[in-house]
Design an enzyme around this catalytic site. Structure first.
Site, PDB file in Angstrom:
ATOM      1  N   GLN A   1       0.849  -1.187   0.000  1.00 50.00           N
ATOM      2  CA  GLN A   1       0.000   0.000   0.000  1.00 50.00           C
ATOM      3  C   GLN A   1       0.888   1.241   0.000  1.00 50.00           C
ATOM      4  O   GLN A   1       1.219   1.791   1.046  1.00 50.00           O
ATOM      5  CB  GLN A   1      -0.940   0.022   1.202  1.00 50.00           C
ATOM      6  CG  GLN A   1      -1.924   1.166   1.089  1.00 50.00           C
ATOM      7  CD  GLN A   1      -2.979   1.157   2.170  1.00 50.00           C
ATOM      8  OE1 GLN A   1      -3.137   0.216   2.918  1.00 50.00           O
ATOM      9  NE2 GLN A   1      -3.716   2.238   2.251  1.00 50.00           N
ATOM     10  N   PHE A   2       1.257   1.696  -1.186  1.00 49.69           N
ATOM     11  CA  PHE A   2       2.181   2.813  -1.315  1.00 49.69           C
ATOM     12  C   PHE A   2       1.626   4.093  -0.714  1.00 49.69           C
ATOM     13  O   PHE A   2       2.376   4.992  -0.328  1.00 49.69           O
ATOM     14  CB  PHE A   2       2.584   3.030  -2.781  1.00 49.69           C
ATOM     15  CG  PHE A   2       1.568   3.753  -3.617  1.00 49.69           C
ATOM     16  CD1 PHE A   2       1.675   5.124  -3.811  1.00 49.69           C
ATOM     17  CD2 PHE A   2       0.516   3.075  -4.205  1.00 49.69           C
ATOM     18  CE1 PHE A   2       0.743   5.799  -4.589  1.00 49.69           C
ATOM     19  CE2 PHE A   2      -0.421   3.742  -4.978  1.00 49.69           C
ATOM     20  CZ  PHE A   2      -0.301   5.109  -5.175  1.00 49.69           C
ATOM     21  N   THR A   3       0.309   4.214  -0.586  1.00 50.77           N
ATOM     22  CA  THR A   3      -0.270   5.447  -0.068  1.00 50.77           C
ATOM     23  C   THR A   3       0.113   5.722   1.385  1.00 50.77           C
ATOM     24  O   THR A   3       0.020   6.863   1.841  1.00 50.77           O
ATOM     25  CB  THR A   3      -1.805   5.456  -0.209  1.00 50.77           C
ATOM     26  OG1 THR A   3      -2.347   4.363   0.532  1.00 50.77           O
ATOM     27  CG2 THR A   3      -2.217   5.361  -1.671  1.00 50.77           C
TER      28      THR A   3
END
Length: 146
Positions: free
Chosen positions: A78-80
């Site tokens: 989850q790069f966010t």
């Protein structure tokens, strides 16, 4: 490397209507790779994921780790989580690794975890995922491996 971990009674990840990862009791870890992350961060994060004491012992205290309980570990990229949210009304993603680097070090994290723990499931890197979970507690922690 960042991980948002949640103690769960169950969790699963679906992609395009197909379940790609599912665990019972254990930890759901949403993971973000940051620029400059590499082998030391992946090694340290695995140590923290498997060793962080968030499960109750016989006295009801958070004194047991995932390694102790032999619970499931569901790793979801989850790069966010690495977004810069300090200013404005829109997140910036220059604080997240590139997709290629993110995938490389996320996959290495998965490999390290699977070498040390019997029950590791994953989402699908870069896919639009539907993550469902039952948070146990709720118990949620932010872990960093610098």
């Amino acid at each position: 490397m960042i991980a948002l971990i949640q103690r769960v009674t169950r969790a699963q990840v679906d992609v395009a209507g197909e379940t790609v990862g599912r665990i019972g009791a254990g930890l759901l870890a949403l993971v973000a790779v940051q620029p400059g992350d590499g082998e030391p961060q992946a090694q340290r994060m695995v140590e923290r994921l498997l060793g962080y004491r968030v499960f109750a012992d016989e006295a009801g205290k958070m004194n047991k780790s995932l390694s102790d309980t032999k619970g499931g570990l569901l790793l979801v990229s989850q790069f966010t989580l690495a977004a810069d949210t300090r200013q404005g009304m829109r997140p910036g993603f220059s604080t997240a690794a590139t997709p290629a680097e993110g995938e490389r070090w996320f996959n290495r994290l998965v490999e390290l975890a699977r070498n040390r723990h019997p029950r590791v499931e994953i989402g699908r890197f870069g896919a639009h995922m539907k993550v469902s979970l039952v948070n146990d507690g709720p118990v949620t922690f932010w872990l960093e491996a610098n």
